[in-house]
Every structure is written in C-alpha cells, then in structure tokens.
Design an enzyme around this catalytic site. Structure first.
Site, PDB file in Angstrom:
ATOM      1  CG  ASP A 183       4.482  -1.816  -0.636  1.00  0.00           C
ATOM      2  OD1 ASP A 183       5.272  -0.975  -1.089  1.00  0.00           O
ATOM      3  OD2 ASP A 183       3.845  -1.660   0.415  1.00  0.00           O
TER       4      ASP A 183
ATOM      5  CB  THR B 164      -2.413   7.562  -0.530  1.00  0.00           C
ATOM      6  OG1 THR B 164      -1.345   8.495  -0.758  1.00  0.00           O
ATOM      7  CG2 THR B 164      -3.234   7.375  -1.796  1.00  0.00           C
TER       8      THR B 164
ATOM      9  CE  LYS C  79       8.006  -9.480  -3.415  1.00  0.00           C
ATOM     10  NZ  LYS C  79       8.339  -8.925  -2.104  1.00  0.00           N
TER      11      LYS C  79
ATOM     12  CB  SER D 171      12.624 -14.282  -9.552  1.00  0.00           C
ATOM     13  OG  SER D 171      13.275 -13.501 -10.531  1.00  0.00           O
TER      14      SER D 171
ATOM     15  CG  HIS E 179       7.982   1.580  -8.818  1.00  0.00           C
ATOM     16  ND1 HIS E 179       6.949   0.981  -8.139  1.00  0.00           N
ATOM     17  CD2 HIS E 179       7.396   2.334  -9.778  1.00  0.00           C
ATOM     18  CE1 HIS E 179       5.794   1.362  -8.670  1.00  0.00           C
ATOM     19  NE2 HIS E 179       6.048   2.183  -9.663  1.00  0.00           N
TER      20      HIS E 179
ATOM     21  CB  VAL F 225       9.654   5.276   0.417  1.00  0.00           C
ATOM     22  CG1 VAL F 225       9.755   6.684   1.003  1.00  0.00           C
ATOM     23  CG2 VAL F 225       9.452   5.359  -1.094  1.00  0.00           C
TER      24      VAL F 225
END
Length: 429
Positions: free
Chosen positions: A13, A238, A330, A414, A41, A299
């Site tokens: 993320d 994962t 960010k 942004s 995404h 998701v």
C-alpha cells in the site's frame, strides 16, 4: 535501454500504482511478476479511479502488459476485472495484454481452503484476503497446479484435476468440508477458458524479444518487501517472494536485464492485517494519518494500521532489494503536524540494534528509537517543484535519505499522477 523494477519497501500500500502509472508513460512494456489479485492498485486518471488487483497498471495506458509466470491467476477474477475496465472505456485486447502460459491458476478449492484456515481451523490468523493465493502457491510448489496451458489441453485436463483433488479432498475430509467432484472444477474452468485463452502466450520469449528490440520494460511489484515469504515478518507475510529478485524468476528474464530498482515508500508507515509493527500509533496520530491518508484497503476495504516512518525497516529492504532510489509518497498527509517522528533504531532486551530480527517473538519485543523533527504548516499537496516545498518538509525528506542510504528519486504530493516531483530518471541509461 534501461529496464526498471518497482518494489514496495514497507508492508504494501505504498502507492506503487500511481508511480508505476507515472513511469509507464516512458515504458514500452509493463510486467506483473508475483502475487495474485490480493493486492490492489488505484489509478486516478483525469478524475476517474481505476481499481486493479490482477492486471498490470499498463493496460489503462494502452501499453503492452504482461502477467508473468510468477503470478497466480484466478481466471474468473481475470474475466471480471477485464469487464470492469472495459465498462469504464478501457480498450483491452490480446494485442496489449498477455498472460504466461505457465502461470498457475487459482481455483475455488483454493479459496475454500484459504477461508477455512483464516476462519480458525488452522489456529493461526494471518489476515489474508481469503482469495486463495496461499493455497494456489502451495499447489504450485507441490507440483499439482492447474496451469494456463492446461486449459488448452482439454483431453488431459480432467486427469490433472483428479490428481489435484486427491490432495484437496483429503484435506477437506479432515476439516469436515464436503468433497469436490472433479467435474465441478472442470466445468468451472470451461466457463471462462474461451475468454482467457486468447491472452495466453509464451511470455518469457515475448519479453526477450522486446528486450532485444531495445524496448523499455517496467517490472511492477505487488504488496511490499516486508511481506516477503523469506525476508518479511514471517509467518505474517504473503505467500510469494515480493523482493526485487523475484522479478527475474517471475518473468523469465535474467538479472542482467534490469538496470534500476526503484523502491516505493510512504512518508509514514501502514500495515493491513496481523503481525509486528514497531512504529504503530494506536492513538490520535494513528487516527490522523488513517483519515488524512484515506487508509483503507483497495481489495478488502479493511482499515489500515498507521504509524511513523520506520527508517530501519526501509533501509533493510533497500539493501535486500538493491534499491538505487526511492519514490516517497503521501508527503502531503503529514501537512499540519507540529512534530514528526522517524524511527532510527530499535531497542530489544536492553540493547540497541539497527535491523528487524527474523524471529517473530523478537520482532514483537522491539521498541522503536525515535528522532523528532519539526513539522510544517504549509501545504505540500499538489506541489510540483522541489524548491516550492516547505523548508521543514525538505529537511524531513533529506533526513530520510541519510537514514536509508539512497536518494529520493520521485516525490508524490497527491494521488494524481501529475503531482509528482521528478528528481532522478530511473529509466536513464
């Protein structure tokens, strides 16, 4: 011609979708090389949001996009995601999208097993998306997968399904779940075979041809390196390798084909699901970051855990992935904070360390050592030039560079792809 691997350096993320979309303008080919449809995404183009979880980001830009052999493919989700994008006006044909013929498939039995384990049968809750990713990789390693190419060989497909179900039905009996009839799985696959097979290709040859033609190839990672099955916070990881080295195995291209590894990191840290998180802020700061950053999974919609930037964790992944530059995203979320903290080290059992240990019990015991920097009140949102950033924001970025050992190559201010400060060109020869 330079080729670039994009890899997340935190727990996913990090904003890879926007950065990959931004870089895809320079690329000729975009490749997914690991994972499945468990990581999403969001691309924002001309005010329209496109949500991708399986297809490479390049499809939205009309670039040749490849799903490599390292990806596990849910054929039903493939068809569904394809339809959603087409309904949004994106033209996707086999000319711009190819899927590796040796990619393993995710079936309903994998989703069933994933959900059963996550719901408590295994006694360990990882926080998976219950989409069958892990069980599909298990079958791949166990040499019993149904692969893309098998859909084209209908005369032998049933025998392969029967072999697969000898394993899965034994598991289902042990868990008290009804067994699956081979014909049921066969029919499920035949429902979508004609829709997905036109996209199948020998993708390693395709990529080799494009590389020899001098085309620029962008390798798009999913999730983050700290979720890597070997180097992440195991077992809260994962099921695939998410570090940059997987780009070679998951695409069929050798290490010599990549010239630059671009790491992606948020200006703070987030994590979805269970597992250690040394800099997590379960307080007003965490709430501020979550709300300002809109930290909800693409998701699953799950709320993300939030905390301060962890330079120790990112530096560790920079080394493991041979990262040459970072895209920091960010930064604008931090606007308005009086002070901002960066984790510069850990303390465990009375001693200081400069890395995250592999032992899960030790990971849970580490305490972050913080350095506090002055925040800024001016807005960084939508800033397009380095010189226009607030002085304290520049100091924050420079301190991150010092701590992680590589330069900031791109700076995102942004969700819009245009709001990116370009410092170093990863595609430069």
């Amino acid at each position: 011609m330079a080729n670039v691997v994009v890899v997340g350096t935190q727990w996913g993320d990090e904003g890879k979708g926007k950065i990959v979309d931004w870089l895809s303008e320079q690329a000729d080919v975009v490749v997914r090389y690991q994972g499945g449809h468990n990581a999403g995404h969001t691309l924002v183009i001309n005010g329209i949001s496109y949500k991708l979880s399986l297809l490479p980001s390049g499809v939205v830009r009309g670039k040749l996009s490849v799903i490599g052999n390292g990806v596990v493919v849910d054929p039903h989700h493939f068809v569904s995601e394809l339809k959603k994008l087409r309904d949004q006006g994106v033209e996707i044909t086999p000319k711009v999208l190819r899927v590796a013929e040796n990619a393993s498939l995710i079936l309903s039995v994998h989703r069933d097993l994933d959900a059963a384990r996550e719901n408590g049968i295994s006694g360990l809750t990882i926080g998976t998306t219950k989409r069958g990713i892990g069980p599909a990789y298990e079958d791949k390693v166990g040499r019993r997968s149904i692969r893309m190419i098998d859909l084209a060989e209908t005369n032998t497909l049933m025998a392969k399904i029967e072999r697969l179900l000898r394993h899965h039905n034994a598991l289902r009996r042990g868990m008290g779940i009804a067994e699956i009839d081979p014909k049921t799985l066969y029919d499920e696959l035949m429902q979508v075979a004609d829709e997905i097979l036109p996209f199948m290709d020998c993708t390693w040859r395709l990529l080799d041809e494009r590389h020899r033609m001098g085309q620029r190839i962008l390798f798009e990672g999913a999730q983050g390196a700290s979720l890597d099955n070997d180097f992440g916070t195991y077992p809260y990881v994962t099921s695939s390798n998410t570090v940059s080295g997987q780009a070679f195995i998951g695409s069929g291209m050798g290490p010599g084909s990549v010239h630059y590894v671009l790491g992606i990191a948020k200006a703070y840290t987030t994590r979805v699901g269970e597992g250690p998180f040394p800099t997590e802020q379960v307080n007003d700061v965490g709430e501020f970051l979550g709300m300002r950053g809109n930290e909800f999974g693409v998701v699953t919609g799950r709320k993300r855990r939030c905390g301060w930037f962890d330079a120790v964790l990112v530096r560790q992944m920079v080394k493991i992935c041979s990262v040459r530059g970072i895209a920091l995203t960010k930064l604008d979320v931090l606007d308005g904070l009086d002070e901002i903290k960066i984790c510069i080290g850990y303390e465990i059992d009375g001693r200081k360390i400069d890395y995250l240990p592999s032992c899960i019990e030790e990971q849970a015991r580490v305490k972050p050592i913080y350095e506090t920097l002055e925040g800024w009140k001016e807005a960084t949102a939508c800033t397009l030039n380095w010189e226009e950033l607030p002085v304290q924001a520049i100091k924050y970025v420079r301190r991150i560079e010092e701590l992680i050992g590589v330069p900031i190559a791109l700076l995102s201010t942004s969700p819009e792809r245009e709001d990116t400060i370009f410092i170093i060109d990863p595609f430069a020869d």
